[in-house]
Each structure stands twice: as C-alpha cells, then as structure tokens.
Design a protein around this motif. Structure first.
Motif, PDB file in Angstrom:
ATOM      1  N   ILE A  78       0.857  -1.193   0.000  1.00 40.34           N
ATOM      2  CA  ILE A  78       0.000   0.000   0.000  1.00 40.34           C
ATOM      3  C   ILE A  78       0.896   1.246   0.000  1.00 40.34           C
ATOM      4  O   ILE A  78       1.807   1.352   0.827  1.00 40.34           O
ATOM      5  N   PRO A  79       0.674   2.205  -0.917  1.00 41.95           N
ATOM      6  CA  PRO A  79       1.493   3.422  -0.937  1.00 41.95           C
ATOM      7  C   PRO A  79       1.465   4.155   0.406  1.00 41.95           C
ATOM      8  O   PRO A  79       0.430   4.224   1.079  1.00 41.95           O
ATOM      9  N   SER A  80       2.613   4.734   0.782  1.00 35.71           N
ATOM     10  CA  SER A  80       2.730   5.354   2.113  1.00 35.71           C
ATOM     11  C   SER A  80       1.760   6.526   2.294  1.00 35.71           C
ATOM     12  O   SER A  80       1.283   6.771   3.409  1.00 35.71           O
ATOM     13  N   ALA A  81       1.441   7.239   1.205  1.00 36.57           N
ATOM     14  CA  ALA A  81       0.493   8.370   1.338  1.00 36.57           C
ATOM     15  C   ALA A  81      -0.871   7.870   1.826  1.00 36.57           C
ATOM     16  O   ALA A  81      -1.578   8.576   2.559  1.00 36.57           O
ATOM     17  N   LEU A  82      -1.247   6.651   1.420  1.00 42.03           N
ATOM     18  CA  LEU A  82      -2.535   6.091   1.856  1.00 42.03           C
ATOM     19  C   LEU A  82      -2.460   5.613   3.303  1.00 42.03           C
ATOM     20  O   LEU A  82      -3.409   5.785   4.077  1.00 42.03           O
ATOM     21  N   LEU A  83      -1.311   5.024   3.676  1.00 45.21           N
ATOM     22  CA  LEU A  83      -1.135   4.612   5.083  1.00 45.21           C
ATOM     23  C   LEU A  83      -1.206   5.825   6.002  1.00 45.21           C
ATOM     24  O   LEU A  83      -1.792   5.761   7.093  1.00 45.21           O
ATOM     25  N   ASP A  84      -0.643   6.952   5.545  1.00 43.58           N
ATOM     26  CA  ASP A  84      -0.681   8.185   6.353  1.00 43.58           C
ATOM     27  C   ASP A  84      -2.111   8.699   6.511  1.00 43.58           C
ATOM     28  O   ASP A  84      -2.495   9.155   7.597  1.00 43.58           O
ATOM     29  N   LEU A  85      -2.903   8.638   5.432  1.00 47.17           N
ATOM     30  CA  LEU A  85      -4.310   9.073   5.513  1.00 47.17           C
ATOM     31  C   LEU A  85      -5.077   8.240   6.530  1.00 47.17           C
ATOM     32  O   LEU A  85      -5.867   8.746   7.318  1.00 47.17           O
ATOM     33  N   TRP A  86      -4.855   6.920   6.476  1.00 45.78           N
ATOM     34  CA  TRP A  86      -5.520   6.003   7.412  1.00 45.78           C
ATOM     35  C   TRP A  86      -5.128   6.333   8.863  1.00 45.78           C
ATOM     36  O   TRP A  86      -5.981   6.414   9.754  1.00 45.78           O
ATOM     37  N   ALA A  87      -3.818   6.539   9.084  1.00 43.94           N
ATOM     38  CA  ALA A  87      -3.349   6.830  10.460  1.00 43.94           C
ATOM     39  C   ALA A  87      -3.976   8.125  10.976  1.00 43.94           C
ATOM     40  O   ALA A  87      -4.322   8.228  12.159  1.00 43.94           O
ATOM     41  N   GLU A  88      -4.149   9.110  10.090  1.00 46.77           N
ATOM     42  CA  GLU A  88      -4.727  10.389  10.509  1.00 46.77           C
ATOM     43  C   GLU A  88      -6.229  10.289  10.784  1.00 46.77           C
ATOM     44  O   GLU A  88      -6.721  10.861  11.751  1.00 46.77           O
ATOM     45  N   HIS A  89      -6.948   9.551   9.928  1.00 43.24           N
ATOM     46  CA  HIS A  89      -8.411   9.634   9.973  1.00 43.24           C
ATOM     47  C   HIS A  89      -9.116   8.392  10.525  1.00 43.24           C
ATOM     48  O   HIS A  89     -10.309   8.453  10.824  1.00 43.24           O
ATOM     49  N   VAL A  90      -8.410   7.246  10.577  1.00 43.83           N
ATOM     50  CA  VAL A  90      -9.096   6.005  11.013  1.00 43.83           C
ATOM     51  C   VAL A  90      -8.479   5.427  12.277  1.00 43.83           C
ATOM     52  O   VAL A  90      -9.175   5.297  13.284  1.00 43.83           O
ATOM     53  N   ALA A  92      -4.567   5.240  14.331  1.00 40.39           N
ATOM     54  CA  ALA A  92      -3.128   5.542  14.369  1.00 40.39           C
ATOM     55  C   ALA A  92      -2.296   4.356  14.841  1.00 40.39           C
ATOM     56  O   ALA A  92      -1.079   4.345  14.668  1.00 40.39           O
ATOM     57  N   GLN A  93      -2.944   3.336  15.449  1.00 43.56           N
ATOM     58  CA  GLN A  93      -2.201   2.183  15.975  1.00 43.56           C
ATOM     59  C   GLN A  93      -2.178   0.996  15.012  1.00 43.56           C
ATOM     60  O   GLN A  93      -1.151   0.368  14.824  1.00 43.56           O
ATOM     61  N   VAL A  94      -3.335   0.690  14.432  1.00 41.23           N
ATOM     62  CA  VAL A  94      -3.464  -0.509  13.596  1.00 41.23           C
ATOM     63  C   VAL A  94      -3.533  -0.091  12.124  1.00 41.23           C
ATOM     64  O   VAL A  94      -4.456   0.622  11.733  1.00 41.23           O
ATOM     65  N   PRO A  95      -2.555  -0.514  11.306  1.00 38.93           N
ATOM     66  CA  PRO A  95      -2.578  -0.110   9.898  1.00 38.93           C
ATOM     67  C   PRO A  95      -3.584  -0.939   9.090  1.00 38.93           C
ATOM     68  O   PRO A  95      -3.984  -2.033   9.508  1.00 38.93           O
ATOM     69  N   PRO A  96      -3.977  -0.447   7.909  1.00 42.59           N
ATOM     70  CA  PRO A  96      -4.844  -1.234   7.043  1.00 42.59           C
ATOM     71  C   PRO A  96      -4.051  -2.399   6.455  1.00 42.59           C
ATOM     72  O   PRO A  96      -2.834  -2.290   6.250  1.00 42.59           O
ATOM     73  N   ASP A  97      -4.717  -3.529   6.199  1.00 41.11           N
ATOM     74  CA  ASP A  97      -4.048  -4.655   5.529  1.00 41.11           C
ATOM     75  C   ASP A  97      -4.583  -4.887   4.124  1.00 41.11           C
ATOM     76  O   ASP A  97      -4.107  -5.783   3.424  1.00 41.11           O
ATOM     77  N   ALA A  98      -5.565  -4.107   3.692  1.00 44.60           N
ATOM     78  CA  ALA A  98      -6.178  -4.316   2.375  1.00 44.60           C
ATOM     79  C   ALA A  98      -6.520  -2.969   1.746  1.00 44.60           C
ATOM     80  O   ALA A  98      -7.044  -2.079   2.411  1.00 44.60           O
TER      81      ALA A  98
END
Ligand code: MD3
Ligand code: FE
Length: 198
Positions: A78-90, A92-98
């Motif tokens: 997953i591109p890092s820009a998307l991981l950052d969006l998830w950490a900000e809005h969904v 911050a502890q558990v990253p997305p896996d899909a």
C-alpha cells in the motif's frame, strides 16, 4: 468518530497526480481483473488490490486472499500516502491490511451492497476518489430503506465507521468527462480496510 464523514478536496491536485503515478506501477505488478459474482455475472467495475490481503470474487464467493486471482502473486504494498491518511483519519495504531482498487470505465456502476467480508466491523473504511465524479448512494443498514445521493469528486476522501459501517451503499453512475486526472477518463476508487483477523 462515527457515521459517514466526507472530506471534500482532502487531496490537492499534486497529491492526486502522485497517487495516479503509484497506481500505474501497481497496475503493472497486479493487473486489473474483472471479478465474477457468485451467481456468475461479471462486475462492470474492474479491480485489483494492494496490501497483504486483497478482495476477490468468483463462483466460490466473496473473500479476502493474499494472492492475485490471475497471476497468483502476492499484492504490491500500500502506498505510504494512503497509510498516512488512514493513520490520521481512522486508526493511528493498527494499519490497514487491504486496499481495494476499483476502476470505473464507461457505463460502470456498483449496485447497493454492504461490506461484510472483513473480520472486525469495528474498524472503519476509508475511501479515496480519483478522476471522474461519482453519484454515490448511501442508505441505512436495512435493504429497501431510505437512501440519499452524494457526489464523490476527485480528491475527496470519505470515512465510514460506527453506525454506518454496515450501511447499504453503491455507485449509481459516473459522470464521464468531469475530470482530466486519469488519461483515457474514468474513475478510480481506493478503499482502505483492516480486513483480516487480529
Ligand atoms: C459505505 N466502493 O469497494 S467507496 C466497495 O466508489 C465500494 O468504488 C464504492 O463500495 C466505490 O465496497 C464506494 C465509499 C464507501 C466505501 C465503503 C463503505 C462507502 C461505504 C462501507 C460502508 C458503508
Ligand atoms: Fe462497498
């Protein structure tokens, strides 16, 4: 955070172009495929995935799996820009896996459905829209109830969590020619999820 949250224009045009460039690389590693419903009908949307798990559908049903259904390879990261969006809005502890990538070409749509193939509905879903504007429909958790229509434009991010995580939703249509972001036109939607078990 609860319900349906729309962040209009969350990504500026530079961030959108950067994501399209990342997607071009993902499409080379994990080519778009046409999923088939369990009933045997092809989707009008083409799909691929990135992340450790990808959503697929065929005669055997809907599921998440670690391998591309055509190439048999694992999905690209997953591109890092998307991981950052998830950490900000969904979360911050558990990253997305899909991360499911939906490509809407001419005439593509997605019927009303619930997203219920994930292990834990306690995690929200984050969606990024790129390219042509979509006419999105969202209702309640009971099929046949009241729905409302929301336009999703390029750069918009939406988050579905809490009481709306199991809402019925779909894409009625895409307004062709409404964006110049994607060469050849069309719309790409990215959905980030925590799909697997802990
Ligand atoms: C509402 N995708 O991939 S994204 C899907 O635009 C899907 O391609 C649509 O529905 C698309 O499953 C809509 C917005 C979205 C994503 C997940 C949701 C809305 C949602 C989960 C629950 C309720
Ligand atoms: Fe969905």
């Amino acid at each position: 955070m609860n319900g349906f949250q729309l962040l209009p224009g969350r990504l500026d045009s530079e961030a959108q172009n950067d994501l399209v460039a990342e997607l071009d690389k993902i499409f080379m590693a994990a080519p778009l495929f046409t999923p088939i419903t369990p009933g045997g009908q092809p989707f009008s949307v083409r799909m691929t995935n990135c992340g450790s798990l990808g959503w697929v559908s065929d005669r055997a049903g809907y599921r998440y799996q670690a391998h591309h259904p055509v190439t048999g390879k694992t999905w690209p990261p997953i591109p890092s820009a998307l991981l950052d969006l998830w950490a900000e809005h969904v979360d911050a502890q558990v990253p997305p896996d899909a991360c499911l990538i939906n490509l809407y070409g001419q005439g593509a749509r997605m019927g009303l459905h619930q997203d219920r193939d994930e292990a834990d509905f306690g995690f929200g879903v984050l969606s990024v829209s790129l390219g042509d504007t979509a006419v999105f429909r969202i209702g309640g958790t009971v099929r046949g109830g009241k729905t409302r229509s929301v336009r999703l434009s390029s750069g918009d991010v939406c988050i579905l969590a809490g009481e709306d995580r199991l809402a019925f939703h779909g894409i009625d249509r895409v307004i062709s020619g409404s964006s110049q972001l994607i060469s050849g036109g069309g719309r790409i939607n990215l959905t980030l999820r925590k799909a697997g078990p802990p």
